[in-house]
Scaffold this active site. Structure first.
Site, short mmCIF file in Angstrom:
data_model
loop_
_atom_site.label_atom_id
_atom_site.label_comp_id
_atom_site.label_asym_id
_atom_site.label_seq_id
_atom_site.Cartn_x
_atom_site.Cartn_y
_atom_site.Cartn_z
N SER A 74 -0.06 9.69 1.44
CA SER A 74 1.15 9.42 0.64
C SER A 74 0.88 9.02 -0.80
O SER A 74 1.78 9.09 -1.64
CB SER A 74 1.99 8.33 1.31
OG SER A 74 1.33 7.08 1.24
N LYS A 146 2.28 1.65 -2.00
CA LYS A 146 3.14 2.50 -2.80
C LYS A 146 3.10 2.03 -4.25
O LYS A 146 2.58 0.96 -4.56
CB LYS A 146 4.60 2.45 -2.31
CG LYS A 146 4.80 2.80 -0.84
CD LYS A 146 4.54 4.25 -0.52
CE LYS A 146 4.76 4.54 0.96
NZ LYS A 146 4.29 5.90 1.32
#
Length: 289
Positions: A74, A146
């Site tokens: 990701s 993230k």
């Protein structure tokens, strides 16, 4: 020299040789005993040293710096699967979380895990998994990494006429995105509430980030108090060792100015509403005289 003198001399030499042999034997025995004691002492102290090292490492991990294992794609190409990063747990005690920071946060009781891990078959395996997670050797099931795109008060939107994500109406140039990715496959607009963050992965096509949780409480944002710390360096593999700075696009003066205006908007609105009220009351007092 008489035979008695020769006999006496021979006896004396044998006595000296015997004494030398005894001293040498005692010395060897003492040295051997000393080595045995050192060996025995080392093996007795080894478990204590291991425990002390583990305790110190856990204290550092809990309060200062922790290693994290990257389990998914990701954040490619900024972070690759199986990379290890160090996370600073103290930095947000001296400064606020900033746009562009790469953060690790806990998704317990909120986000689903990005990878599926099998339950340990027994308590021993569970213990070793816990140790591995603590030292960044294996991934944590509910830990996520993230990039922060929006902080409290921001409006994050996608996309403008050039397909870019905007923060408070200011487009950001996301050169860090995975090659070939677009800033977002879906359109969205989110207002980041107090004490919350809007986060996205750098590999937008595969990242399950704030966009995937728009229907959750908080509208896809995560609580600030779930942030574990800021990832600031890749430490493994050595060939990829590098720091993780905030991209220049988040330092745009226009972005900061827009944020300042957005933060001051409620105050300005309050003044705008108060001025007519004060003038009206003053006029009433004057007309009553």
């Amino acid at each position: 020299m008489t035979s008695e003198d020769r006999e006496y001399g021979a006896v004396s030499r044998r006595s000296v040789e015997d004494e030398v042999d005894v001293v040498a034997e005692d010395t060897q025995k003492t040295a051997k005993d000393g080595k045995d004691k050192k060996k025995g002492s080392f093996w007795k102290e080894l478990p204590v040293l291991v425990v002390v090292a583990l305790v110190l490492a856990l204290i550092i991990k809990t309060f200062v710096i922790q290693a994290f294992y990257i389990p998914s794609e990701s954040m490619e190409n900024t972070l690759l699967t199986n990379d290890r990063v160090l996370v600073n747990k103290l930095v947000y005690r001296v400064r606020d979380i900033e746009r562009g920071d790469v953060v690790v946060f806990s998704g317990v009781d909120s986000w689903d895990p990005e990878i599926d891990l099998e339950e340990p078959p027994n308590p021993v395996a569970g213990f070793f998994r816990w140790v591995g997670t603590a030292f960044g050797v294996v991934p944590g099931e509910k830990d996520y990494i993230k990039r922060v795109i929006g902080v409290a008060g921001d409006t994050v939107k996608c996309c403008d006429d050039k397909g870019r994500v905007t923060v408070n109406g200011v487009p950001i140039d996301e050169a860090y995105l995975y090659p070939g990715d677009v800033p977002s496959q879906s359109f969205f607009e989110a207002k980041v509430g107090e004490g919350r963050l809007w986060v996205m992965g750098d590999h937008r096509l595969v990242s399950l980030d704030s966009r995937s949780h728009l229907g959750d409480p908080g509208g896809g944002t995560i609580p600030v108090d779930k942030v574990i710390g800021r990832a600031f360096v890749i430490v493994w593999p050595f060939s990829r060792a590098t720091t993780l700075p905030i991209p220049d696009t988040f330092g745009q003066p226009a972005l900061k100015a827009a944020a300042a205006v957005g933060g001051a908007a409620p105050l300005l609105a309050g003044f705008a509403g108060a001025v007519p009220l004060v003038l009206w009351r003053r006029r009433r007092r004057l007309s009553g005289r």
